[in-house]
Design an enzyme around this catalytic site. Structure first.
Site, PDB file in Angstrom:
ATOM      1  N   LEU A  33     -27.035   2.714 -66.288  1.00  0.00           N
ATOM      2  CA  LEU A  33     -27.925   3.861 -66.386  1.00  0.00           C
ATOM      3  C   LEU A  33     -28.544   4.025 -67.771  1.00  0.00           C
ATOM      4  O   LEU A  33     -27.971   3.622 -68.781  1.00  0.00           O
ATOM      5  CB  LEU A  33     -27.156   5.128 -66.011  1.00  0.00           C
ATOM      6  CG  LEU A  33     -26.449   5.080 -64.647  1.00  0.00           C
ATOM      7  CD1 LEU A  33     -25.707   6.378 -64.389  1.00  0.00           C
ATOM      8  CD2 LEU A  33     -27.451   4.809 -63.526  1.00  0.00           C
ATOM      9  N   HIS A  37     -32.763   7.370 -65.613  1.00  0.00           N
ATOM     10  CA  HIS A  37     -31.866   7.867 -64.570  1.00  0.00           C
ATOM     11  C   HIS A  37     -31.426   9.299 -64.859  1.00  0.00           C
ATOM     12  O   HIS A  37     -31.313  10.127 -63.942  1.00  0.00           O
ATOM     13  CB  HIS A  37     -30.621   6.978 -64.475  1.00  0.00           C
ATOM     14  CG  HIS A  37     -30.893   5.579 -64.052  1.00  0.00           C
ATOM     15  ND1 HIS A  37     -30.871   4.522 -64.931  1.00  0.00           N
ATOM     16  CD2 HIS A  37     -31.206   5.045 -62.840  1.00  0.00           C
ATOM     17  CE1 HIS A  37     -31.129   3.404 -64.282  1.00  0.00           C
ATOM     18  NE2 HIS A  37     -31.342   3.685 -63.012  1.00  0.00           N
ATOM     19  N   GLN A  61     -32.146  -6.414 -51.651  1.00  0.00           N
ATOM     20  CA  GLN A  61     -33.465  -6.284 -52.278  1.00  0.00           C
ATOM     21  C   GLN A  61     -33.686  -7.299 -53.386  1.00  0.00           C
ATOM     22  O   GLN A  61     -34.704  -7.240 -54.086  1.00  0.00           O
ATOM     23  CB  GLN A  61     -33.682  -4.865 -52.801  1.00  0.00           C
ATOM     24  CG  GLN A  61     -32.814  -4.447 -53.969  1.00  0.00           C
ATOM     25  CD  GLN A  61     -32.942  -2.960 -54.270  1.00  0.00           C
ATOM     26  OE1 GLN A  61     -32.478  -2.116 -53.506  1.00  0.00           O
ATOM     27  NE2 GLN A  61     -33.596  -2.628 -55.381  1.00  0.00           N
ATOM     28  N   GLY A 147     -37.889   7.600 -59.257  1.00  0.00           N
ATOM     29  CA  GLY A 147     -38.780   7.492 -60.397  1.00  0.00           C
ATOM     30  C   GLY A 147     -40.169   7.015 -60.016  1.00  0.00           C
ATOM     31  O   GLY A 147     -40.336   6.176 -59.125  1.00  0.00           O
ATOM     32  N   LYS A 149     -41.965   5.223 -61.911  1.00  0.00           N
ATOM     33  CA  LYS A 149     -42.197   3.876 -62.458  1.00  0.00           C
ATOM     34  C   LYS A 149     -42.292   2.848 -61.330  1.00  0.00           C
ATOM     35  O   LYS A 149     -43.139   1.960 -61.352  1.00  0.00           O
ATOM     36  CB  LYS A 149     -41.073   3.478 -63.420  1.00  0.00           C
ATOM     37  CG  LYS A 149     -41.235   2.069 -64.000  1.00  0.00           C
ATOM     38  CD  LYS A 149     -40.179   1.754 -65.023  1.00  0.00           C
ATOM     39  CE  LYS A 149     -38.833   1.515 -64.368  1.00  0.00           C
ATOM     40  NZ  LYS A 149     -38.794   0.199 -63.644  1.00  0.00           N
ATOM     41  N   GLN A 153     -42.474   1.784 -54.443  1.00  0.00           N
ATOM     42  CA  GLN A 153     -41.195   2.149 -53.839  1.00  0.00           C
ATOM     43  C   GLN A 153     -41.147   3.634 -53.491  1.00  0.00           C
ATOM     44  O   GLN A 153     -40.709   4.025 -52.403  1.00  0.00           O
ATOM     45  CB  GLN A 153     -40.051   1.802 -54.786  1.00  0.00           C
ATOM     46  CG  GLN A 153     -38.685   2.305 -54.327  1.00  0.00           C
ATOM     47  CD  GLN A 153     -37.586   1.930 -55.289  1.00  0.00           C
ATOM     48  OE1 GLN A 153     -37.156   0.789 -55.308  1.00  0.00           O
ATOM     49  NE2 GLN A 153     -37.145   2.871 -56.114  1.00  0.00           N
ATOM     50  N   SER A 186     -33.246  -0.893 -66.445  1.00  0.00           N
ATOM     51  CA  SER A 186     -31.963  -1.564 -66.658  1.00  0.00           C
ATOM     52  C   SER A 186     -32.156  -3.034 -67.018  1.00  0.00           C
ATOM     53  O   SER A 186     -31.270  -3.658 -67.612  1.00  0.00           O
ATOM     54  CB  SER A 186     -31.100  -1.448 -65.396  1.00  0.00           C
ATOM     55  OG  SER A 186     -30.829  -0.093 -65.103  1.00  0.00           O
ATOM     56  N   ARG A 187     -33.318  -3.592 -66.685  1.00  0.00           N
ATOM     57  CA  ARG A 187     -33.591  -4.991 -66.996  1.00  0.00           C
ATOM     58  C   ARG A 187     -33.943  -5.214 -68.469  1.00  0.00           C
ATOM     59  O   ARG A 187     -33.907  -6.352 -68.944  1.00  0.00           O
ATOM     60  CB  ARG A 187     -34.737  -5.513 -66.129  1.00  0.00           C
ATOM     61  CG  ARG A 187     -34.427  -5.550 -64.638  1.00  0.00           C
ATOM     62  CD  ARG A 187     -35.656  -5.927 -63.829  1.00  0.00           C
ATOM     63  NE  ARG A 187     -35.379  -5.925 -62.397  1.00  0.00           N
ATOM     64  CZ  ARG A 187     -35.007  -6.988 -61.711  1.00  0.00           C
ATOM     65  NH1 ARG A 187     -34.880  -8.145 -62.327  1.00  0.00           N
ATOM     66  NH2 ARG A 187     -34.774  -6.916 -60.419  1.00  0.00           N
TER      67      ARG A 187
END
Length: 281
Positions: A33, A37, A61, A147, A149, A153, A186-187
């Site tokens: 997180l 988040h 996914q 989110g 971003k 999605q 997170s990436r």
């Protein structure tokens, strides 16, 4: 904060909230997180009496096993952040509970999942909607926060929620950025120093597009501006550039006359990053 390792334990916790006539907000995550988040949690706390978060690295996914294996994880840190943010319950289910042996049911938005970024990552959004539908069933919240971003999605989850009749309000939360403009993800931790600096081209491209849209422009001119900006960064590999109607992701061309969603995906040193912005004339 109650930590639930099984769906039954989470349902028991939610049932206790319902007996107290308390509303429930859901924040689905894959863990590791960050402040983005936490913004989702904060918004859920505003909208509901109780907040349930989930941590589940969803295997369906991910297009490649290597990408799934490389996804960062730090459960103890995540728990500390969620508890400090006021989360009441966190569900950390095993894969075998979310996807029981022999399961064969999927959930998919047939048009929206197979366009735009869905063409870059085939099957990705099918995995998202399948797991989100299951999480909705496990928790049965009143609201759920996602989110902006991951704009496609967000719109796909909204469409799925409407189409399947889930009595859940989907709340979009604005993108949270680092001080230098990089969208939190997170990436990001997987980026080397040079790629981390190069990734700032995404926010620069979106800022330039926002300015151009406000002055008056066309969809085609925006696409050219963004592509030229990103392709001018030698460490960036543009994977997806989509401009669509902000509400339904419909195809738009010609002069920009209404709000449009710009959705970008680019690779930096093998790490795929997303960013987005809604622009208006």
């Amino acid at each position: 904060m109650k930590i639930c390792r099984t769906i039954a334990d989470c349902r028991s916790a939610v049932a206790s909230y319902r007996r107290a006539d308390e509303s429930v907000g859901l924040v689905p995550t894959m863990g590791y997180l960050h402040d983005g988040h936490m913004a989702l949690v904060a918004r859920a706390r505003e909208a509901a009496d109780r907040v349930v978060a989930t941590i589940f690295v969803n295997p369906t996914q991910f297009g490649e096993a290597a990408d799934l294996d490389a996804y960062p994880r730090d459960e103890d840190r995540d728990f500390a952040l969620l508890e400090a943010a006021g989360v009441d319950c966190v569900l950390v289910p095993p894969v075998c509970e979310v996807y029981p042996e022999g399961d064969e049911t999927i959930v998919e938005t047939t048009r929206m999942a197979n366009m735009l970024h869905g063409l870059v990552r085939p099957g990705h959004f099918r995995g998202v909607t399948t797991v989100v539908a299951r999480l909705f069933n496990f928790v049965q919240p009143d609201i759920a926060c996602f989110g902006e971003k991951d704009y496609q999605q967000l719109q796909i989850v909204r469409r799925m929620t409407r189409d399947l009749g889930f009595p859940i309000e989907i709340i979009g939360v604005p993108t949270v950025r680092e001080a230098d403009g990089l969208a939190m993800s997170s990436r990001n931790v997987r980026l080397g120093a040079e790629d981390r600096q190069a990734a700032l081209v995404l926010s620069r491209a979106l800022a330039a597009a926002d300015e151009a849209a406000a002055r008056g422009t066309s969809i085609e001119a925006l696409q050219a501006l963004i592509a030229d900006t990103i392709n001018g960064e030698p460490r960036a590999t543009l994977r997806g550039l989509d401009i669509a109607g902000a509400e339904d992701l419909s195809q738009i061309t010609g002069p920009l006359t209404s709000p449009a969603a710009i959705m970008l995906s680019a690779e930096f040193g093998g790490v795929l990053l997303l960013d987005q912005r809604v622009v208006s004339p």
